[in-house]
Design a protein around this motif. Structure first.
Motif, short mmCIF file in Angstrom:
data_model
loop_
_atom_site.label_atom_id
_atom_site.label_comp_id
_atom_site.label_asym_id
_atom_site.label_seq_id
_atom_site.Cartn_x
_atom_site.Cartn_y
_atom_site.Cartn_z
N PRO A 290 0.82 -1.21 0.00
CA PRO A 290 0.00 0.00 0.00
C PRO A 290 0.86 1.26 0.00
N ALA A 291 0.27 2.34 -0.47
CA ALA A 291 0.95 3.64 -0.43
C ALA A 291 1.02 4.14 1.01
N ARG A 292 1.90 5.11 1.24
CA ARG A 292 2.10 5.61 2.60
C ARG A 292 0.79 6.12 3.21
N SER A 293 0.00 6.85 2.42
CA SER A 293 -1.26 7.38 2.95
C SER A 293 -2.25 6.27 3.27
N GLN A 294 -2.15 5.14 2.58
CA GLN A 294 -3.06 4.03 2.81
C GLN A 294 -2.73 3.29 4.10
N TRP A 295 -1.49 3.32 4.56
CA TRP A 295 -1.13 2.63 5.80
C TRP A 295 -1.88 3.23 6.99
N TRP A 296 -2.04 4.55 7.01
CA TRP A 296 -2.78 5.17 8.10
C TRP A 296 -4.23 4.71 8.10
N ARG A 297 -4.82 4.61 6.95
CA ARG A 297 -6.20 4.15 6.86
C ARG A 297 -6.31 2.67 7.21
N LEU A 298 -5.30 1.90 6.88
CA LEU A 298 -5.29 0.49 7.28
C LEU A 298 -5.21 0.35 8.79
N SER A 299 -4.53 1.30 9.46
CA SER A 299 -4.45 1.24 10.92
C SER A 299 -5.83 1.46 11.54
N ILE A 300 -6.67 2.27 10.89
CA ILE A 300 -8.04 2.46 11.37
C ILE A 300 -8.84 1.17 11.20
N VAL A 301 -8.66 0.51 10.07
CA VAL A 301 -9.31 -0.79 9.85
C VAL A 301 -8.88 -1.78 10.92
N ALA A 302 -7.57 -1.83 11.18
CA ALA A 302 -7.06 -2.76 12.19
C ALA A 302 -7.62 -2.47 13.57
N LEU A 303 -7.67 -1.19 13.94
CA LEU A 303 -8.23 -0.82 15.23
C LEU A 303 -9.67 -1.26 15.37
N GLY A 304 -10.44 -1.13 14.29
CA GLY A 304 -11.86 -1.42 14.37
C GLY A 304 -12.21 -2.90 14.34
N VAL A 305 -11.78 -3.60 13.27
CA VAL A 305 -12.27 -4.96 13.06
C VAL A 305 -11.29 -6.05 13.47
N ILE A 306 -10.01 -5.70 13.68
CA ILE A 306 -9.03 -6.72 14.04
C ILE A 306 -8.74 -6.72 15.53
N VAL A 307 -8.75 -5.56 16.15
CA VAL A 307 -8.49 -5.46 17.59
C VAL A 307 -9.76 -5.15 18.37
N GLY A 308 -10.44 -4.06 18.03
CA GLY A 308 -11.55 -3.57 18.84
C GLY A 308 -12.72 -4.52 18.95
N PHE A 309 -13.31 -4.91 17.81
CA PHE A 309 -14.49 -5.76 17.86
C PHE A 309 -14.19 -7.13 18.46
N PRO A 310 -13.14 -7.84 18.02
CA PRO A 310 -12.88 -9.15 18.63
C PRO A 310 -12.62 -9.07 20.13
N LEU A 311 -11.85 -8.07 20.58
CA LEU A 311 -11.52 -7.98 22.00
C LEU A 311 -12.75 -7.70 22.84
N PHE A 312 -13.51 -6.69 22.49
CA PHE A 312 -14.64 -6.30 23.33
C PHE A 312 -15.77 -7.32 23.30
N THR A 313 -15.99 -7.99 22.17
CA THR A 313 -17.00 -9.03 22.16
C THR A 313 -16.56 -10.25 22.96
N SER A 314 -15.27 -10.58 22.89
CA SER A 314 -14.77 -11.71 23.68
C SER A 314 -14.92 -11.44 25.17
N LEU A 315 -14.59 -10.21 25.60
CA LEU A 315 -14.75 -9.85 27.01
C LEU A 315 -16.22 -9.88 27.42
N ALA A 316 -17.09 -9.37 26.56
CA ALA A 316 -18.51 -9.31 26.89
C ALA A 316 -19.13 -10.69 26.99
N LEU A 317 -18.77 -11.58 26.07
CA LEU A 317 -19.43 -12.88 26.00
C LEU A 317 -18.90 -13.89 27.01
N THR A 318 -17.97 -13.47 27.85
CA THR A 318 -17.60 -14.34 28.97
C THR A 318 -18.72 -14.36 30.02
#
Length: 284
Positions: free
Chosen positions: A47-75
């Motif tokens: 990806p281009a340099r500008s796209q890496w920042w946008r990929l970090s937003i994707v990672a925060l949302g669907v790779i880290v945020g959603f899996p972590l908080f749903t896993s904690l909630a569903l315990t």
């Protein structure tokens, strides 16, 4: 959407025995291995340099945020209860589509989307799925929904440039320096041990919920419009309840089928509403 409808029941099964941090970050680390196997043989351009920042937003949302908080909630909560909060995900996705992707849905879109949301919430309240006030698990689920909607909108917009498969693959690799160490620490602190059902659920979360499902989802968001296609998720809570009934022995009534038909009617109306996209740069 069909692939993602099984995510909450699978997470519920996985966290019965496995540490929620291991489930959340382990599935992302495992999916990163699959991403490498996809990208490098195909010689995918970086990806281009500008796209890496946008990929970090994707990672925060669907790779880290959603899996972590749903896993904690569903315990502590059921998958059916989680389906209640996930009902607001289409609306949040539409909001982020306006903010991040420059889309402008027409009035019919908002009317049909709100109608579908109210139908699902009414059904879930009437059947007793919703009761009591907010608890920590609900707050985790709300955080998961907000971050997931952000990741959907940003990933859908970025997929217009990179394609759906490359968007999720590069986001997984970008997140690997975080997901892999956390997985190792979680495994060392609470050595993973579960039965066939638990490992099958974890495998599904890794290969489908965290990897293959996004190939089709991001491609669909890019082609059909993030706000409009995102409203297909209105049917997801009903499907999640059906999966929960099959996998977790939760009851399903005829009202479930009736509500599903009405929600699908709202989805059809939404798909007929044309969304205008303002050609502005969605990057910060």
């Amino acid at each position: 959407m069909l692939a993602f409808s099984l995510t909450l029941p699978a997470t519920r099964v996985a966290v019965r025995d496995l540490d929620p941090w291991f489930v959340a970050f382990g599935r992302a680390a495992g999916a990163a291995v699959l991403a490498s196997a996809y990208l490098y043989p195909n010689r995918a351009p970086r990806p281009a340099r500008s796209q890496w920042w946008r990929l970090s937003i994707v990672a925060l949302g669907v790779i880290v945020g959603f899996p972590l908080f749903t896993s904690l909630a569903l315990t502590t909560q059921t998958a059916a209860h989680g389906a209640v909060v996930v009902t607001v995900l289409p609306a949040m996705t539409a909001i982020f589509a306006v903010l991040r992707a420059g889309e402008r849905p027409p009035p019919l879109f908002w009317v049909a989307g709100l109608s579908g949301l109210l139908l699902v919430l009414t059904f879930l309240i009437a059947t007793g799925t919703v009761h009591g006030g907010l608890n920590p698990a609900d707050l985790f689920l709300l955080a998961a929904v907000v971050l997931c909607a952000l990741g959907y909108a940003e990933g859908g917009a970025l997929s217009r440039e990179l394609g759906g498969a490359r968007t999720i693959c590069w986001a997984l690799l970008l997140a690997l320096p975080v997901t892999l160490p956390v997985t190792v620490v979680a495994a060392a602190s609470h050595p993973p041990h579960t039965g066939a059902a638990g490992w099958s659920a974890f495998a599904y979360l890794t290969t489908v919920s965290m990897f293959l499902g996004f190939f089709a989802w991001y491609a669909g968001l890019a082609l059909g419009g993030i706000a409009r296609v995102g409203q297909l998720q209105l049917a997801q809570p009903i499907l999640t309840l059906l999966w929960s009934a099959w996998l977790l022995a939760e009851p399903v009534t005829p009202a479930t089928i009736a509500t599903a038909v009405l929600v699908l009617a709202c989805v059809v109306a939404i798909q007929r509403a044309r969304t205008r996209r303002v050609l502005t740069d969605s990057r910060p």
